[in-house]
Motif scaffolding. Sequence first.
Motif, PDB file in Angstrom:
ATOM      1  N   TYR A  89       1.954   0.722  47.745  1.00  0.00           N
ATOM      2  CA  TYR A  89       2.935   1.384  46.882  1.00  0.00           C
ATOM      3  C   TYR A  89       4.261   1.547  47.615  1.00  0.00           C
ATOM      4  CZ  TYR A  89       5.199   5.895  45.699  1.00  0.00           C
ATOM      5  OH  TYR A  89       6.098   6.901  45.478  1.00  0.00           O
ATOM      6  N   ARG A  90       4.203   1.921  48.897  1.00  0.00           N
ATOM      7  CA  ARG A  90       5.443   2.100  49.646  1.00  0.00           C
ATOM      8  C   ARG A  90       6.134   0.767  49.947  1.00  0.00           C
ATOM      9  NH1 ARG A  90       7.547   6.150  48.167  1.00  0.00           N
ATOM     10  NH2 ARG A  90       9.170   5.504  49.637  1.00  0.00           N
ATOM     11  N   VAL A  91       5.374  -0.297  50.103  1.00  0.00           N
ATOM     12  CA  VAL A  91       5.995  -1.618  50.264  1.00  0.00           C
ATOM     13  C   VAL A  91       6.791  -1.969  49.012  1.00  0.00           C
ATOM     14  CG1 VAL A  91       5.546  -4.102  50.462  1.00  0.00           C
ATOM     15  CG2 VAL A  91       4.333  -2.489  51.950  1.00  0.00           C
ATOM     16  N   ARG A  92       6.206  -1.713  47.849  1.00  0.00           N
ATOM     17  CA  ARG A  92       6.939  -1.976  46.606  1.00  0.00           C
ATOM     18  C   ARG A  92       8.196  -1.109  46.508  1.00  0.00           C
ATOM     19  NH1 ARG A  92       3.988  -0.060  42.772  1.00  0.00           N
ATOM     20  NH2 ARG A  92       1.970   0.243  43.797  1.00  0.00           N
ATOM     21  N   GLU A  93       8.101   0.142  46.959  1.00  0.00           N
ATOM     22  CA  GLU A  93       9.272   1.017  46.933  1.00  0.00           C
ATOM     23  C   GLU A  93      10.370   0.506  47.859  1.00  0.00           C
ATOM     24  OE1 GLU A  93       9.926   3.913  45.034  1.00  0.00           O
ATOM     25  OE2 GLU A  93       8.288   2.989  43.926  1.00  0.00           O
ATOM     26  N   LEU A  94       9.987  -0.079  48.989  1.00  0.00           N
ATOM     27  CA  LEU A  94      10.968  -0.659  49.901  1.00  0.00           C
ATOM     28  C   LEU A  94      11.643  -1.875  49.268  1.00  0.00           C
ATOM     29  CD1 LEU A  94       8.991  -0.346  53.253  1.00  0.00           C
ATOM     30  CD2 LEU A  94      11.137   0.814  52.696  1.00  0.00           C
ATOM     31  N   VAL A  95      10.903  -2.605  48.450  1.00  0.00           N
ATOM     32  CA  VAL A  95      11.499  -3.725  47.700  1.00  0.00           C
ATOM     33  C   VAL A  95      12.515  -3.177  46.696  1.00  0.00           C
ATOM     34  CG1 VAL A  95      11.053  -5.564  46.030  1.00  0.00           C
ATOM     35  CG2 VAL A  95       9.509  -5.246  47.992  1.00  0.00           C
ATOM     36  N   TYR A  96      12.100  -2.161  45.939  1.00  0.00           N
ATOM     37  CA  TYR A  96      12.996  -1.579  44.935  1.00  0.00           C
ATOM     38  C   TYR A  96      14.252  -0.979  45.576  1.00  0.00           C
ATOM     39  CZ  TYR A  96       8.694  -1.784  42.142  1.00  0.00           C
ATOM     40  OH  TYR A  96       7.541  -2.197  41.508  1.00  0.00           O
ATOM     41  N   ALA A  97      14.097  -0.467  46.811  1.00  0.00           N
ATOM     42  CA  ALA A  97      15.228   0.151  47.505  1.00  0.00           C
ATOM     43  C   ALA A  97      16.147  -0.881  48.140  1.00  0.00           C
ATOM     44  CB  ALA A  97      14.718   1.121  48.559  1.00  0.00           C
ATOM     45  N   GLY A  98      15.795  -2.161  48.060  1.00  0.00           N
ATOM     46  CA  GLY A  98      16.635  -3.216  48.602  1.00  0.00           C
ATOM     47  C   GLY A  98      16.458  -3.453  50.089  1.00  0.00           C
ATOM     48  N   LYS A  99      15.424  -2.860  50.704  1.00  0.00           N
ATOM     49  CA  LYS A  99      15.205  -3.064  52.131  1.00  0.00           C
ATOM     50  C   LYS A  99      14.340  -4.285  52.407  1.00  0.00           C
ATOM     51  CE  LYS A  99      15.823   1.792  53.370  1.00  0.00           C
ATOM     52  NZ  LYS A  99      15.261   2.979  54.064  1.00  0.00           N
ATOM     53  N   LEU A 100      13.602  -4.725  51.402  1.00  0.00           N
ATOM     54  CA  LEU A 100      12.763  -5.910  51.528  1.00  0.00           C
ATOM     55  C   LEU A 100      13.051  -6.874  50.387  1.00  0.00           C
ATOM     56  CD1 LEU A 100       9.236  -4.383  52.390  1.00  0.00           C
ATOM     57  CD2 LEU A 100      10.896  -5.367  53.981  1.00  0.00           C
ATOM     58  N   GLU A 101      12.897  -8.150  50.686  1.00  0.00           N
ATOM     59  CA  GLU A 101      12.934  -9.178  49.640  1.00  0.00           C
ATOM     60  C   GLU A 101      11.501  -9.550  49.300  1.00  0.00           C
ATOM     61  OE1 GLU A 101      15.963 -12.368  50.002  1.00  0.00           O
ATOM     62  OE2 GLU A 101      16.341 -11.478  51.980  1.00  0.00           O
ATOM     63  N   ILE A 102      11.305  -9.988  48.083  1.00  0.00           N
ATOM     64  CA  ILE A 102       9.956 -10.289  47.609  1.00  0.00           C
ATOM     65  C   ILE A 102       9.863 -11.697  47.057  1.00  0.00           C
ATOM     66  CG2 ILE A 102      10.439  -9.329  45.314  1.00  0.00           C
ATOM     67  CD1 ILE A 102       7.511  -8.384  45.210  1.00  0.00           C
ATOM     68  N   LYS A 103       8.703 -12.323  47.245  1.00  0.00           N
ATOM     69  CA  LYS A 103       8.404 -13.617  46.628  1.00  0.00           C
ATOM     70  C   LYS A 103       7.013 -13.505  46.024  1.00  0.00           C
ATOM     71  CE  LYS A 103       7.298 -17.222  49.128  1.00  0.00           C
ATOM     72  NZ  LYS A 103       7.392 -18.396  50.023  1.00  0.00           N
ATOM     73  N   GLY A 104       6.930 -13.692  44.728  1.00  0.00           N
ATOM     74  CA  GLY A 104       5.655 -13.536  44.036  1.00  0.00           C
ATOM     75  C   GLY A 104       5.699 -12.356  43.093  1.00  0.00           C
ATOM     76  N   VAL A 105       4.547 -12.043  42.525  1.00  0.00           N
ATOM     77  CA  VAL A 105       4.444 -10.963  41.543  1.00  0.00           C
ATOM     78  C   VAL A 105       3.643  -9.820  42.161  1.00  0.00           C
ATOM     79  CG1 VAL A 105       3.635 -10.335  39.249  1.00  0.00           C
ATOM     80  CG2 VAL A 105       4.514 -12.649  39.676  1.00  0.00           C
ATOM     81  N   PRO A 106       4.208  -8.604  42.236  1.00  0.00           N
ATOM     82  CA  PRO A 106       3.522  -7.482  42.897  1.00  0.00           C
ATOM     83  C   PRO A 106       2.440  -6.834  42.050  1.00  0.00           C
ATOM     84  CG  PRO A 106       5.645  -6.743  42.084  1.00  0.00           C
ATOM     85  CD  PRO A 106       5.568  -8.232  41.796  1.00  0.00           C
ATOM     86  N   ALA A 107       1.592  -7.646  41.431  1.00  0.00           N
ATOM     87  CA  ALA A 107       0.483  -7.097  40.654  1.00  0.00           C
ATOM     88  C   ALA A 107      -0.579  -6.514  41.573  1.00  0.00           C
ATOM     89  CB  ALA A 107      -0.122  -8.183  39.771  1.00  0.00           C
ATOM     90  N   ALA A 108      -0.718  -7.088  42.764  1.00  0.00           N
ATOM     91  CA  ALA A 108      -1.628  -6.609  43.801  1.00  0.00           C
ATOM     92  C   ALA A 108      -1.143  -7.221  45.105  1.00  0.00           C
ATOM     93  CB  ALA A 108      -3.066  -7.013  43.509  1.00  0.00           C
ATOM     94  N   MET A 109      -1.524  -6.624  46.230  1.00  0.00           N
ATOM     95  CA  MET A 109      -0.948  -7.035  47.515  1.00  0.00           C
ATOM     96  C   MET A 109      -1.224  -8.494  47.860  1.00  0.00           C
ATOM     97  SD  MET A 109      -3.442  -5.059  50.253  1.00  0.00           S
ATOM     98  CE  MET A 109      -3.508  -3.505  49.390  1.00  0.00           C
ATOM     99  N   ARG A 110      -2.264  -9.077  47.313  1.00  0.00           N
ATOM    100  CA  ARG A 110      -2.582 -10.461  47.639  1.00  0.00           C
ATOM    101  C   ARG A 110      -1.717 -11.462  46.883  1.00  0.00           C
ATOM    102  NH1 ARG A 110      -6.391  -8.299  44.350  1.00  0.00           N
ATOM    103  NH2 ARG A 110      -7.024  -9.409  42.459  1.00  0.00           N
ATOM    104  N   PHE A 111      -0.903 -10.984  45.936  1.00  0.00           N
ATOM    105  CA  PHE A 111      -0.147 -11.890  45.086  1.00  0.00           C
ATOM    106  C   PHE A 111       1.309 -12.082  45.491  1.00  0.00           C
ATOM    107  CE2 PHE A 111      -3.254 -10.451  41.629  1.00  0.00           C
ATOM    108  CZ  PHE A 111      -4.070 -11.546  41.828  1.00  0.00           C
TER     109      PHE A 111
END
Length: 351
Positions: free
Chosen positions: A320-342
């Motif tokens: 959950y906190r990894v997703r929050e870091l994405v939303y806060a602009g501190k991390l970039e994401i590739k894939g769909v955050p439906a679950a950590m393996r995705f």
Amino acid sequence: MKEHQAIKKAISRLSEEDAKQALALAMLHVRSLKEGEGQPEDGTAPLIRLYDGLIGLPDKIGIWEPVPDCSHVHVVIGDSFAGSMKHALEELGWSERHKLIVLRDPYAIGPLAGIDSPQGRQARYEWLRDHIAEADEAYASLEEEYEELLRSIQRIPDHAEVVVWTGGNAFEQAGMRHAVYLLGGKGNTVSLYNTTEIGEKLDSDARVRRSFRSSGELSSKTLQKALTRMSPSDCLLLPSGRARLAEEWKALSEKAAALRIWSEGMVLEVPADYYDDYLLETLDGITPPAGSDGFIRAARLIGQAFGHCEQVTNDSYLEYRVRELVYAGKLEIKGVPAAMRFYSVRRRSVQ
């Protein structure tokens, strides 16, 4: 998705020894199929029986409920330690007289405010559903489990000795306080067993002192030693101690903090972003795979952070906190955050 959660829950109820036996049995049957021994339709039958047996575990839980002639009732926090406790009691031949009550709520995460009321439990479930991946399936039975917990406590016979077990982490320490609070209406003696102290006394090498934070870290043999040497009177909670722990639970259940840690002998509320810097530091220490463009699987990041964290935490909360870091602009994401393996993440580059 529901079937996946049922499988995870069934596995979590197993002791370490039972899990190893189940895995070994499954591998033997797979090897038999791979080597062409017998017909495939015949070879799959043992695997189906193993699956049905594991999924059917909840139907067998009733044998551990307090009964009128039981002598002891063990209160434990979490299915993992419950599995170990059941195995130890069975190995000692005590399962007829020693029964079990399990508290399963993830006490270290999510608001506890009003948890002993239907409205508070609903609000807690909604927070978990809105922030924790797959919570809709994992925690949908919290209300049912709470009602069953109350029924189990009422079933404790007046003569039975109650033993509450806890480890050195916020999940078990908060759960222990809840258990003592709920036992407030019972006249039974209540003893408190600290598995951190038990492990250091019975399971540490004379040359190397181990640190035990979770009850699940106790080996089955150590748990059997603790049970055979148990003297509840030595760890008896006096009325003043029971009252103090119950009051500490009341204080916890009046606050809406989303996260708790265990520090200096206390369950402390901390900000929701408590682990964020730690997650970023962990990410910086992982070498990205070749050709990944710097992205690292979220499951790898969370697994490493979970394994090395000073606190006994919840991997779903870290996700959950990894997703929050994405939303806060501190991390970039590739894939769909439906679950950590995705999905995968990397540090957002500074322009």
